[in-house]
Motif scaffolding. Sequence first.
Motif, PDB file in Angstrom:
ATOM      1  N   ILE A  73      45.390  82.309  37.840  1.00 61.02           N
ATOM      2  CA  ILE A  73      44.485  81.340  37.178  1.00 61.02           C
ATOM      3  C   ILE A  73      43.481  81.854  36.024  1.00 61.02           C
ATOM      4  CG2 ILE A  73      42.761  81.561  38.714  1.00 61.02           C
ATOM      5  CD1 ILE A  73      41.966  78.402  38.229  1.00 61.02           C
ATOM      6  N   VAL A  74      43.133  83.231  36.320  1.00 63.23           N
ATOM      7  CA  VAL A  74      42.407  84.079  35.210  1.00 63.23           C
ATOM      8  C   VAL A  74      42.989  84.129  33.936  1.00 63.23           C
ATOM      9  CG1 VAL A  74      41.089  86.155  34.770  1.00 63.23           C
ATOM     10  CG2 VAL A  74      40.667  84.995  37.133  1.00 63.23           C
ATOM     11  N   ALA A  75      44.260  84.632  34.136  1.00 61.99           N
ATOM     12  CA  ALA A  75      45.013  85.073  32.900  1.00 61.99           C
ATOM     13  C   ALA A  75      45.337  83.698  32.237  1.00 61.99           C
ATOM     14  CB  ALA A  75      46.289  85.839  33.292  1.00 61.99           C
ATOM     15  N   ALA A  76      45.660  82.694  32.963  1.00 65.28           N
ATOM     16  CA  ALA A  76      45.943  81.468  32.208  1.00 65.28           C
ATOM     17  C   ALA A  76      44.751  81.032  31.769  1.00 65.28           C
ATOM     18  CB  ALA A  76      46.581  80.505  33.250  1.00 65.28           C
ATOM     19  N   SER A  77      43.701  80.941  32.285  1.00 68.08           N
ATOM     20  CA  SER A  77      42.428  80.605  31.492  1.00 68.08           C
ATOM     21  C   SER A  77      42.087  81.205  30.385  1.00 68.08           C
ATOM     22  CB  SER A  77      41.193  80.498  32.716  1.00 68.08           C
ATOM     23  OG  SER A  77      41.687  79.610  33.784  1.00 68.08           O
ATOM     24  N   ASN A  78      42.128  82.418  30.621  1.00 67.80           N
ATOM     25  CA  ASN A  78      41.838  83.460  29.358  1.00 67.80           C
ATOM     26  C   ASN A  78      42.656  83.003  28.110  1.00 67.80           C
ATOM     27  OD1 ASN A  78      39.506  84.759  30.103  1.00 67.80           O
ATOM     28  ND2 ASN A  78      40.670  86.377  31.277  1.00 67.80           N
ATOM     29  N   ASP A  79      43.848  82.687  28.419  1.00 68.13           N
ATOM     30  CA  ASP A  79      44.743  82.311  27.275  1.00 68.13           C
ATOM     31  C   ASP A  79      44.088  81.024  26.540  1.00 68.13           C
ATOM     32  OD1 ASP A  79      46.482  84.217  27.590  1.00 68.13           O
ATOM     33  OD2 ASP A  79      48.063  83.217  28.668  1.00 68.13           O
ATOM     34  N   GLY A  80      43.685  80.126  27.346  1.00 64.35           N
ATOM     35  CA  GLY A  80      42.986  78.931  26.931  1.00 64.35           C
ATOM     36  C   GLY A  80      41.697  79.271  25.957  1.00 64.35           C
ATOM     37  N   VAL A  81      41.006  80.074  26.698  1.00 63.47           N
ATOM     38  CA  VAL A  81      39.710  80.638  25.738  1.00 63.47           C
ATOM     39  C   VAL A  81      39.930  81.103  24.609  1.00 63.47           C
ATOM     40  CG1 VAL A  81      37.688  81.945  26.032  1.00 63.47           C
ATOM     41  CG2 VAL A  81      38.268  80.648  28.034  1.00 63.47           C
TER      42      VAL A  81
END
Length: 337
Positions: A73-81
């Motif tokens: 979830i952290v890596a995926a969320s940072n892609d969104g950011v």
Amino acid sequence: MAPLFSIVTPVYNPPIDVLKDTIESVFAQSYTDWEWILVDDRSTDPLVLSTLNEAARADTRVKVIARETNGHIVAASNDGVDAATGTFIALLDHDDLLTPDALKRNAQLISEHDDLDYVYSDEDKVDANGRFYDHFEKPPWSPERLRGQNYCCHFSVLRTDLVRSVGGFREGYDGSQDHDLILRVTEQARRIEHIPEVLYHWRVVPGSAAGGVDAKPYAAVAGLKAVQDHVDRVGIEAEVIAGVTPGCYQLKRTLPAERSVSIIIPTIGSKGMVWGKGACSSSTRCDQHLLGQNTPTWRLSWSDEPTPKEVLEELRKIAGRQLVLVPFKGAFSFARR
């Protein structure tokens, strides 16, 4: 100027019908200045990505990022950011629901304050039958409560530049990544506001933290680490330990020896029965116990009317110069005293 919201949603194997409900809740927003960044974290169900792509074809404001590897979830969320172009980032989970006015209410508040950096609102839960329950009426901004519990949680709207300046989501905090980010953002935020309305429905599905924090035990470990990092950063001398309730934390503070403590005890001096004997409510046992502790100086404040004079005299003998008597007149009220 109306803000552009970048809704960021990491996606990994949600039930398809639930995912479609989430999509419908975004499409139903009464406020139209938004983009939605959906990051598929290499879902094993091919219907997930196809459903996301279908949403993108239906509305050009939807952007789909398909990760080549599962990064959690952290890596995926940072892609969104990283992909966000809006002034504010709005965090939405892949199985939850926004109320139709969620973005509108945030936009209205943001338009009133140029320095607003973080907004959170009330939330409730929704079960598999569509029943809404567990309305969480959150308090106004409280950094101390946030140290003990991620009470802000959903619906979080954060200024994009500030999210990026603090480093976005941090690896190693999966499960409590939102708590960690909110702590770091609010340390720097100029203004924080709470909207006392339910703008977010947290869906209870198997494996969801909404059904109980035990569903993700690793989240509590990450939360302890996040709060300990926070108190270390802001200079609070404390050890963070698990609270009595799962998902909550306690601070064991280290206080300097010279720190003084004031204890305020309102009293009307009424009488009652204690262990079969008559006693005044302003019993000196409490003061004897407090003054016997190995603590910094105690300052005891008592209202002196209509407390009996003999009780006040006994208090003076016990507390000496540490006793401060504060007169109060009028109808008795603990709150006013």
